[in-house]
Design a protein around this motif. Sequence first.
Motif, PDB file in Angstrom:
ATOM      1  N   VAL A  62      43.122  36.085  51.648  1.00 26.56           N
ATOM      2  CA  VAL A  62      41.674  36.083  51.483  1.00 26.56           C
ATOM      3  C   VAL A  62      41.162  37.520  51.524  1.00 26.56           C
ATOM      4  N   GLY A  63      40.329  37.848  50.550  1.00 19.24           N
ATOM      5  CA  GLY A  63      39.752  39.178  50.464  1.00 19.24           C
ATOM      6  C   GLY A  63      40.470  40.099  49.511  1.00 19.24           C
ATOM      7  N   LYS A  64      41.707  39.764  49.152  1.00 17.43           N
ATOM      8  CA  LYS A  64      42.445  40.610  48.226  1.00 17.43           C
ATOM      9  C   LYS A  64      42.160  40.205  46.777  1.00 17.43           C
ATOM     10  N   THR A  65      42.403  41.148  45.858  1.00 17.31           N
ATOM     11  CA  THR A  65      42.218  40.858  44.441  1.00 17.31           C
ATOM     12  C   THR A  65      43.114  39.695  44.030  1.00 17.31           C
ATOM     13  N   ALA A  66      42.543  38.781  43.258  1.00 12.57           N
ATOM     14  CA  ALA A  66      43.246  37.550  42.885  1.00 12.57           C
ATOM     15  C   ALA A  66      44.226  37.807  41.749  1.00 12.57           C
ATOM     16  N   ASN A  67      45.349  38.437  42.102  1.00 12.25           N
ATOM     17  CA  ASN A  67      46.474  38.616  41.192  1.00 12.25           C
ATOM     18  C   ASN A  67      47.598  37.706  41.665  1.00 12.25           C
ATOM     19  N   CYS A  68      48.076  36.825  40.798  1.00 12.98           N
ATOM     20  CA  CYS A  68      49.135  35.907  41.198  1.00 12.98           C
ATOM     21  C   CYS A  68      49.795  35.308  39.967  1.00 12.98           C
ATOM     22  N   ILE A  69      50.952  34.679  40.201  1.00 15.08           N
ATOM     23  CA  ILE A  69      51.655  33.964  39.143  1.00 15.08           C
ATOM     24  C   ILE A  69      52.082  32.606  39.668  1.00 15.08           C
TER      25      ILE A  69
END
Length: 415
Positions: free
Chosen positions: A365-372
Amino acid sequence: MQIINARLRHESELFTLDIEHGKFTKITSQTQFIQATEGQIDAQQNLICAPFVEPHIHLDAALTAGEPEWNQSGTLFEGIERWRQRKPMLDEADIRRRVMSTIELLVQNGVQAIRTHADTTDPSLIGIKTLCAIRDELKDKIDIQVVAFPQDGMLSYPNGLDLMEQALEIGADVVGGIPHFEYTRELGEESVKTLIALARKYDRLVDVHCDEIDDPNSRFLEFLAYEALQHDMGHKVTASHTTAMHSYDNAYCSKLFRLLKNSNIHFISCPTESIHLQGRFDSFPKRRGVTRVKELLEAGMNVCLGQDSIFDPWYSLGNGKLLRTLDFALHICQMMGYQDYRQALDLITNNSAKTLCIEDYGIEVGKTANCILLEGEDDYSVIRRQGEVLLSIRAGEIIMQRQASKLLTLDYLIN
Protein backbone atom coordinates in the motif's frame (compact mmCIF):
# COMPACT_ATOMS: atom_id res chain seq x y z
CA MET A 1 -8.98 -0.49 -10.82
CA GLN A 2 -9.57 -3.53 -8.63
CA ILE A 3 -7.93 -6.94 -8.91
CA ILE A 4 -9.75 -9.82 -7.21
CA ASN A 5 -9.03 -13.49 -6.49
CA ALA A 6 -5.27 -12.92 -6.56
CA ARG A 7 -2.55 -14.94 -4.92
CA LEU A 8 0.38 -13.13 -3.32
CA ARG A 9 3.78 -14.65 -2.74
CA HIS A 10 4.12 -16.68 0.48
CA GLU A 11 0.46 -16.15 1.41
CA SER A 12 -2.17 -18.90 1.46
CA GLU A 13 -5.37 -16.87 1.07
CA LEU A 14 -6.79 -14.90 -1.86
CA PHE A 15 -6.48 -11.12 -2.01
CA THR A 16 -8.18 -8.07 -3.47
CA LEU A 17 -5.91 -5.21 -4.57
CA ASP A 18 -7.29 -1.71 -5.06
CA ILE A 19 -5.44 0.73 -7.28
CA GLU A 20 -6.18 4.45 -7.51
CA HIS A 21 -4.18 7.24 -9.14
CA GLY A 22 -1.45 4.78 -10.05
CA LYS A 23 -0.87 3.56 -6.46
CA PHE A 24 -1.81 0.51 -4.43
CA THR A 25 -4.39 1.95 -2.02
CA LYS A 26 -5.69 -1.21 -0.33
CA ILE A 27 -4.69 -4.87 -0.18
CA THR A 28 -7.21 -7.04 1.66
CA SER A 29 -7.57 -10.78 2.17
CA GLN A 30 -10.70 -12.52 0.91
CA THR A 31 -12.71 -15.05 2.86
CA GLN A 32 -13.93 -16.70 -0.33
CA PHE A 33 -13.70 -16.65 -4.13
CA ILE A 34 -15.51 -13.61 -5.62
CA GLN A 35 -17.48 -13.55 -8.84
CA ALA A 36 -16.12 -10.72 -10.98
CA THR A 37 -18.29 -7.79 -11.95
CA GLU A 38 -17.73 -5.11 -14.60
CA GLY A 39 -14.58 -3.11 -13.99
CA GLN A 40 -12.85 -5.79 -11.92
CA ILE A 41 -9.86 -7.83 -13.03
CA ASP A 42 -10.23 -11.48 -12.05
CA ALA A 43 -6.81 -12.98 -11.33
CA GLN A 44 -8.46 -16.43 -11.19
CA GLN A 45 -6.24 -17.49 -8.28
CA ASN A 46 -3.04 -16.80 -10.20
CA LEU A 47 -0.01 -15.10 -8.67
CA ILE A 48 0.34 -11.31 -8.56
CA CYS A 49 4.04 -10.49 -8.41
CA ALA A 50 6.30 -7.46 -8.58
CA PRO A 51 7.47 -6.91 -12.19
CA PHE A 52 10.42 -8.76 -13.62
CA VAL A 53 13.68 -6.81 -13.84
CA GLU A 54 16.26 -7.57 -16.53
CA PRO A 55 19.55 -6.54 -14.84
CA HIS A 56 22.04 -7.51 -17.54
CA ILE A 57 21.50 -7.42 -21.28
CA HIS A 58 23.29 -6.00 -24.33
CA LEU A 59 20.53 -4.31 -26.29
CA ASP A 60 22.95 -2.65 -28.72
CA ALA A 61 23.99 -6.13 -29.95
CA ALA A 62 20.58 -7.84 -29.81
CA LEU A 63 19.27 -9.55 -32.95
CA THR A 64 22.63 -9.44 -34.78
CA ALA A 65 23.63 -13.13 -34.74
CA GLY A 66 25.09 -14.14 -38.11
CA GLU A 67 25.73 -10.55 -39.21
CA PRO A 68 28.08 -10.59 -41.04
CA GLU A 69 29.27 -14.01 -39.85
CA TRP A 70 28.13 -16.62 -37.33
CA ASN A 71 30.14 -17.42 -34.23
CA GLN A 72 31.02 -20.92 -35.38
CA SER A 73 32.98 -21.96 -32.30
CA GLY A 74 30.45 -20.49 -29.90
CA THR A 75 33.25 -19.09 -27.74
CA LEU A 76 33.31 -15.80 -25.87
CA PHE A 77 36.36 -14.54 -27.72
CA GLU A 78 35.06 -15.39 -31.19
CA GLY A 79 31.89 -13.57 -30.17
CA ILE A 80 33.96 -10.47 -29.47
CA GLU A 81 35.62 -10.82 -32.89
CA ARG A 82 32.24 -11.16 -34.64
CA TRP A 83 31.00 -8.07 -32.79
CA ARG A 84 34.05 -6.16 -34.02
CA GLN A 85 32.97 -7.06 -37.56
CA ARG A 86 29.42 -5.87 -36.86
CA LYS A 87 30.31 -2.54 -35.22
CA PRO A 88 31.10 -0.68 -38.50
CA MET A 89 27.57 -1.50 -39.66
CA LEU A 90 25.97 0.29 -36.70
CA ASP A 91 23.91 3.42 -37.14
CA GLU A 92 21.03 4.96 -35.23
CA ALA A 93 18.31 3.42 -37.39
CA ASP A 94 19.82 -0.06 -37.14
CA ILE A 95 20.21 0.10 -33.35
CA ARG A 96 16.80 1.69 -32.78
CA ARG A 97 15.01 -0.95 -34.85
CA ARG A 98 16.59 -3.85 -32.99
CA VAL A 99 16.41 -2.29 -29.54
CA MET A 100 12.73 -1.40 -29.82
CA SER A 101 11.90 -4.93 -31.01
CA THR A 102 13.82 -6.44 -28.10
CA ILE A 103 12.27 -4.13 -25.52
CA GLU A 104 8.82 -5.06 -26.83
CA LEU A 105 9.74 -8.73 -26.41
CA LEU A 106 10.84 -8.11 -22.83
CA VAL A 107 7.70 -6.13 -21.98
CA GLN A 108 5.54 -8.93 -23.36
CA ASN A 109 7.30 -11.21 -20.89
CA GLY A 110 6.73 -9.11 -17.78
CA VAL A 111 9.86 -6.96 -17.67
CA GLN A 112 9.40 -3.35 -16.53
CA ALA A 113 13.02 -2.39 -15.80
CA ILE A 114 16.18 -3.04 -17.82
CA ARG A 115 19.90 -2.47 -17.35
CA THR A 116 21.58 -2.56 -20.74
CA HIS A 117 25.25 -2.40 -21.59
CA ALA A 118 26.39 -0.29 -24.54
CA ASP A 119 29.84 -0.60 -26.08
CA THR A 120 32.11 2.44 -25.61
CA THR A 121 34.99 0.98 -27.65
CA ASP A 122 33.43 2.51 -30.74
CA PRO A 123 34.67 6.02 -31.59
CA SER A 124 31.20 7.06 -32.77
CA LEU A 125 29.58 6.04 -29.45
CA ILE A 126 26.42 5.49 -31.51
CA GLY A 127 25.21 2.73 -29.19
CA ILE A 128 25.48 4.94 -26.09
CA LYS A 129 23.84 7.89 -27.83
CA THR A 130 20.94 5.85 -29.21
CA LEU A 131 20.25 3.90 -26.03
CA CYS A 132 20.31 7.04 -23.88
CA ALA A 133 17.86 8.67 -26.29
CA ILE A 134 15.54 5.63 -26.19
CA ARG A 135 15.78 5.56 -22.39
CA ASP A 136 14.60 9.16 -22.21
CA GLU A 137 11.83 8.64 -24.76
CA LEU A 138 10.43 5.60 -22.92
CA LYS A 139 10.92 6.80 -19.34
CA ASP A 140 7.17 6.84 -18.64
CA LYS A 141 6.74 3.34 -20.06
CA ILE A 142 9.77 1.39 -18.84
CA ASP A 143 12.81 2.03 -16.63
CA ILE A 144 16.12 1.73 -18.49
CA GLN A 145 19.66 2.10 -17.17
CA VAL A 146 22.49 2.42 -19.69
CA VAL A 147 25.94 1.05 -18.80
CA ALA A 148 29.00 2.54 -20.48
CA PHE A 149 30.75 -0.75 -21.23
CA PRO A 150 34.30 -0.87 -22.73
CA GLN A 151 33.99 -4.19 -24.58
CA ASP A 152 37.63 -4.18 -25.78
CA GLY A 153 39.07 -2.80 -22.55
CA MET A 154 38.98 0.73 -21.16
CA LEU A 155 42.79 1.03 -20.98
CA SER A 156 43.78 -1.43 -23.72
CA TYR A 157 41.63 0.18 -26.43
CA PRO A 158 42.97 3.36 -28.06
CA ASN A 159 41.44 6.41 -26.33
CA GLY A 160 39.27 4.01 -24.31
CA LEU A 161 39.33 6.15 -21.17
CA ASP A 162 38.43 9.29 -23.09
CA LEU A 163 35.54 7.46 -24.77
CA MET A 164 34.32 6.29 -21.37
CA GLU A 165 34.23 9.85 -20.07
CA GLN A 166 32.43 11.00 -23.21
CA ALA A 167 29.82 8.28 -22.63
CA LEU A 168 29.28 9.50 -19.07
CA GLU A 169 28.99 13.09 -20.29
CA ILE A 170 26.37 11.93 -22.82
CA GLY A 171 24.38 10.50 -19.93
CA ALA A 172 25.21 6.84 -19.26
CA ASP A 173 23.81 5.83 -15.86
CA VAL A 174 26.40 3.21 -14.95
CA VAL A 175 30.18 2.87 -15.28
CA GLY A 176 31.23 -0.47 -16.72
CA GLY A 177 34.51 -2.34 -17.00
CA ILE A 178 36.10 -5.59 -18.13
CA PRO A 179 39.38 -5.92 -16.19
CA HIS A 180 40.10 -9.54 -17.17
CA PHE A 181 40.15 -8.51 -20.85
CA GLU A 182 42.74 -5.76 -20.38
CA TYR A 183 46.17 -6.68 -21.75
CA THR A 184 47.84 -7.19 -18.37
CA ARG A 185 46.91 -7.81 -14.75
CA GLU A 186 48.28 -4.38 -13.88
CA LEU A 187 46.06 -2.71 -16.46
CA GLY A 188 43.09 -4.69 -15.15
CA GLU A 189 43.67 -3.45 -11.61
CA GLU A 190 44.21 0.10 -12.82
CA SER A 191 40.96 -0.08 -14.80
CA VAL A 192 39.05 -1.04 -11.63
CA LYS A 193 40.53 1.89 -9.72
CA THR A 194 39.72 4.18 -12.64
CA LEU A 195 36.11 3.12 -13.05
CA ILE A 196 35.47 3.52 -9.30
CA ALA A 197 36.99 7.00 -9.48
CA LEU A 198 34.76 7.84 -12.46
CA ALA A 199 31.68 6.59 -10.63
CA ARG A 200 32.50 8.84 -7.69
CA LYS A 201 33.27 11.82 -9.94
CA TYR A 202 30.04 11.54 -11.92
CA ASP A 203 27.89 10.04 -9.12
CA ARG A 204 27.03 6.91 -11.10
CA LEU A 205 26.45 3.25 -10.37
CA VAL A 206 29.04 0.58 -11.25
CA ASP A 207 28.56 -2.73 -13.09
CA VAL A 208 31.70 -4.64 -14.04
CA HIS A 209 32.05 -7.68 -16.29
CA CYS A 210 34.32 -9.28 -13.71
CA ASP A 211 36.39 -12.44 -14.19
CA GLU A 212 34.18 -13.79 -16.98
CA ILE A 213 36.73 -16.50 -17.65
CA ASP A 214 37.62 -20.00 -16.45
CA ASP A 215 41.06 -18.94 -15.21
CA PRO A 216 41.27 -19.55 -11.43
CA ASN A 217 44.02 -16.92 -11.28
CA SER A 218 41.69 -14.17 -12.55
CA ARG A 219 40.90 -12.46 -9.28
CA PHE A 220 39.74 -8.95 -10.09
CA LEU A 221 36.62 -9.56 -8.01
CA GLU A 222 38.60 -9.17 -4.79
CA PHE A 223 40.09 -5.96 -6.14
CA LEU A 224 36.66 -4.57 -7.07
CA ALA A 225 35.15 -5.55 -3.72
CA TYR A 226 38.03 -3.94 -1.81
CA GLU A 227 37.73 -0.68 -3.76
CA ALA A 228 33.96 -0.64 -3.10
CA LEU A 229 34.58 -1.29 0.59
CA GLN A 230 37.25 1.40 0.84
CA HIS A 231 34.93 4.02 -0.65
CA ASP A 232 31.79 2.76 1.15
CA MET A 233 29.88 2.38 -2.10
CA GLY A 234 29.21 -1.35 -2.27
CA HIS A 235 25.43 -0.81 -2.50
CA LYS A 236 26.09 0.94 -5.85
CA VAL A 237 28.52 -1.68 -7.22
CA THR A 238 27.71 -4.85 -9.15
CA ALA A 239 29.98 -7.70 -10.20
CA SER A 240 28.53 -9.41 -13.26
CA HIS A 241 29.36 -12.95 -14.32
CA THR A 242 32.30 -13.73 -11.92
CA THR A 243 32.51 -17.13 -13.62
CA ALA A 244 36.13 -17.65 -12.54
CA MET A 245 34.68 -18.19 -9.06
CA HIS A 246 33.53 -21.59 -10.31
CA SER A 247 37.22 -22.46 -10.69
CA TYR A 248 38.44 -20.98 -7.39
CA ASP A 249 39.37 -23.51 -4.69
CA ASN A 250 37.28 -23.55 -1.53
CA ALA A 251 40.08 -22.29 0.70
CA TYR A 252 40.44 -19.13 -1.36
CA CYS A 253 36.64 -18.69 -1.56
CA SER A 254 36.37 -18.92 2.21
CA LYS A 255 38.72 -15.94 2.49
CA LEU A 256 37.11 -14.11 -0.43
CA PHE A 257 33.55 -14.41 0.86
CA ARG A 258 34.44 -12.45 4.01
CA LEU A 259 35.51 -9.52 1.85
CA LEU A 260 32.54 -9.85 -0.49
CA LYS A 261 30.06 -9.88 2.41
CA ASN A 262 31.65 -6.85 4.06
CA SER A 263 31.81 -4.92 0.78
CA ASN A 264 28.02 -5.16 0.27
CA ILE A 265 28.35 -5.43 -3.52
CA HIS A 266 25.73 -7.11 -5.74
CA PHE A 267 26.13 -10.07 -8.09
CA ILE A 268 24.54 -10.87 -11.43
CA SER A 269 24.77 -14.32 -13.00
CA CYS A 270 23.75 -15.05 -16.59
CA PRO A 271 23.49 -18.85 -16.40
CA THR A 272 22.35 -19.69 -19.92
CA GLU A 273 25.17 -17.70 -21.47
CA SER A 274 27.83 -18.71 -18.96
CA ILE A 275 27.23 -22.44 -19.27
CA HIS A 276 27.41 -22.03 -23.05
CA LEU A 277 30.56 -19.86 -23.19
CA GLN A 278 32.66 -21.20 -20.31
CA GLY A 279 34.46 -24.51 -19.93
CA ARG A 280 35.64 -24.34 -23.54
CA PHE A 281 39.21 -25.32 -22.66
CA ASP A 282 38.07 -28.39 -20.75
CA SER A 283 37.73 -31.89 -22.11
CA PHE A 284 36.33 -33.97 -19.23
CA PRO A 285 35.52 -33.41 -16.47
CA LYS A 286 34.01 -30.19 -17.81
CA ARG A 287 33.16 -27.22 -15.60
CA ARG A 288 29.71 -25.67 -15.56
CA GLY A 289 31.39 -22.27 -15.62
CA VAL A 290 28.67 -20.49 -13.62
CA THR A 291 29.45 -18.47 -10.51
CA ARG A 292 28.60 -19.79 -7.04
CA VAL A 293 25.02 -18.54 -6.98
CA LYS A 294 23.76 -20.86 -4.25
CA GLU A 295 26.75 -20.29 -2.00
CA LEU A 296 26.58 -16.50 -2.37
CA LEU A 297 22.89 -16.55 -1.47
CA GLU A 298 23.49 -18.80 1.53
CA ALA A 299 26.17 -16.35 2.70
CA GLY A 300 23.57 -13.57 2.69
CA MET A 301 24.69 -11.70 -0.42
CA ASN A 302 22.44 -10.22 -3.07
CA VAL A 303 22.37 -12.22 -6.31
CA CYS A 304 20.13 -11.84 -9.35
CA LEU A 305 19.86 -13.33 -12.83
CA GLY A 306 20.02 -11.81 -16.30
CA GLN A 307 19.66 -13.05 -19.86
CA ASP A 308 22.78 -11.25 -21.13
CA SER A 309 22.04 -11.78 -24.82
CA ILE A 310 19.20 -12.33 -27.22
CA PHE A 311 20.28 -13.64 -30.64
CA ASP A 312 23.67 -11.92 -30.78
CA PRO A 313 27.27 -13.04 -31.55
CA TRP A 314 27.72 -14.52 -28.07
CA TYR A 315 24.39 -16.31 -27.73
CA SER A 316 22.27 -17.10 -30.76
CA LEU A 317 19.15 -18.17 -28.84
CA GLY A 318 17.09 -16.26 -26.25
CA ASN A 319 13.42 -15.36 -26.20
CA GLY A 320 13.06 -12.62 -23.59
CA LYS A 321 11.68 -14.99 -20.94
CA LEU A 322 13.35 -14.53 -17.57
CA LEU A 323 11.42 -17.54 -16.27
CA ARG A 324 13.45 -19.64 -18.70
CA THR A 325 16.67 -18.15 -17.34
CA LEU A 326 15.51 -18.88 -13.80
CA ASP A 327 14.66 -22.47 -14.71
CA PHE A 328 18.16 -22.97 -16.14
CA ALA A 329 19.76 -21.45 -13.05
CA LEU A 330 17.93 -23.73 -10.63
CA HIS A 331 19.14 -26.77 -12.57
CA ILE A 332 22.71 -25.60 -13.22
CA CYS A 333 23.31 -24.34 -9.69
CA GLN A 334 21.67 -27.41 -8.10
CA MET A 335 19.04 -25.31 -6.33
CA MET A 336 16.26 -27.88 -6.50
CA GLY A 337 15.11 -28.03 -2.89
CA TYR A 338 11.60 -26.85 -2.06
CA GLN A 339 12.92 -23.84 -0.11
CA ASP A 340 14.95 -22.89 -3.20
CA TYR A 341 11.73 -22.88 -5.21
CA ARG A 342 9.88 -20.78 -2.62
CA GLN A 343 12.43 -17.97 -2.93
CA ALA A 344 13.28 -18.42 -6.60
CA LEU A 345 11.32 -15.50 -8.04
CA ASP A 346 13.43 -13.15 -5.90
CA LEU A 347 16.27 -13.81 -8.35
CA ILE A 348 14.41 -12.03 -11.17
CA THR A 349 12.40 -9.54 -9.10
CA ASN A 350 13.37 -8.19 -5.66
CA ASN A 351 17.09 -8.98 -5.86
CA SER A 352 17.35 -7.42 -9.30
CA ALA A 353 15.51 -4.29 -8.17
CA LYS A 354 17.96 -3.98 -5.28
CA THR A 355 20.91 -4.35 -7.66
CA LEU A 356 19.59 -1.55 -9.87
CA CYS A 357 18.86 0.60 -6.79
CA ILE A 358 15.21 0.85 -7.84
CA GLU A 359 13.06 2.52 -5.21
CA ASP A 360 9.27 2.35 -4.87
CA TYR A 361 9.28 -1.33 -5.88
CA GLY A 362 6.99 -4.06 -4.60
CA ILE A 363 3.36 -4.78 -3.87
CA GLU A 364 2.58 -2.65 -0.83
CA VAL A 365 0.00 0.00 0.00
CA GLY A 366 1.30 3.41 -1.00
CA LYS A 367 3.73 2.15 -3.62
CA THR A 368 3.35 2.68 -7.37
CA ALA A 369 1.05 0.02 -8.80
CA ASN A 370 3.55 -1.91 -10.91
CA CYS A 371 2.86 -5.64 -11.02
CA ILE A 372 2.46 -8.70 -13.21
CA LEU A 373 0.13 -11.71 -13.14
CA LEU A 374 1.75 -15.13 -13.55
CA GLU A 375 0.22 -18.52 -14.33
CA GLY A 376 0.37 -20.43 -11.06
CA GLU A 377 -0.49 -19.90 -7.43
CA ASP A 378 3.04 -19.66 -5.97
CA ASP A 379 6.73 -19.53 -6.95
CA TYR A 380 6.94 -23.30 -7.29
CA SER A 381 3.95 -23.75 -9.59
CA VAL A 382 4.97 -20.76 -11.73
CA ILE A 383 8.45 -22.19 -12.27
CA ARG A 384 7.27 -25.76 -12.82
CA ARG A 385 4.66 -24.78 -15.40
CA GLN A 386 6.85 -22.17 -17.12
CA GLY A 387 3.57 -20.48 -17.99
CA GLU A 388 2.87 -17.11 -19.52
CA VAL A 389 2.86 -13.65 -18.03
CA LEU A 390 -0.88 -12.98 -18.24
CA LEU A 391 -0.98 -9.31 -17.31
CA SER A 392 1.42 -6.41 -16.79
CA ILE A 393 0.30 -3.25 -15.00
CA ARG A 394 2.45 -0.13 -14.76
CA ALA A 395 1.42 2.82 -12.62
CA GLY A 396 -2.14 1.44 -12.59
CA GLU A 397 -2.37 1.09 -16.38
CA ILE A 398 -2.55 -2.23 -18.25
CA ILE A 399 0.38 -2.40 -20.68
CA MET A 400 0.06 -6.07 -21.67
CA GLN A 401 -2.61 -8.76 -21.31
CA ARG A 402 -3.07 -12.29 -22.64
CA GLN A 403 -5.22 -15.33 -21.94
CA ALA A 404 -4.03 -18.22 -19.81
CA SER A 405 -2.80 -21.26 -21.72
CA LYS A 406 -5.35 -24.06 -22.17
CA LEU A 407 -4.31 -27.42 -20.77
CA LEU A 408 -5.55 -30.58 -22.49
CA THR A 409 -7.52 -32.86 -20.14
CA LEU A 410 -7.61 -36.65 -20.21
CA ASP A 411 -11.29 -36.58 -21.24
CA TYR A 412 -10.46 -34.34 -24.18
CA LEU A 413 -7.71 -36.69 -25.35
CA ILE A 414 -9.91 -39.78 -25.02
CA ASN A 415 -12.84 -38.20 -26.82
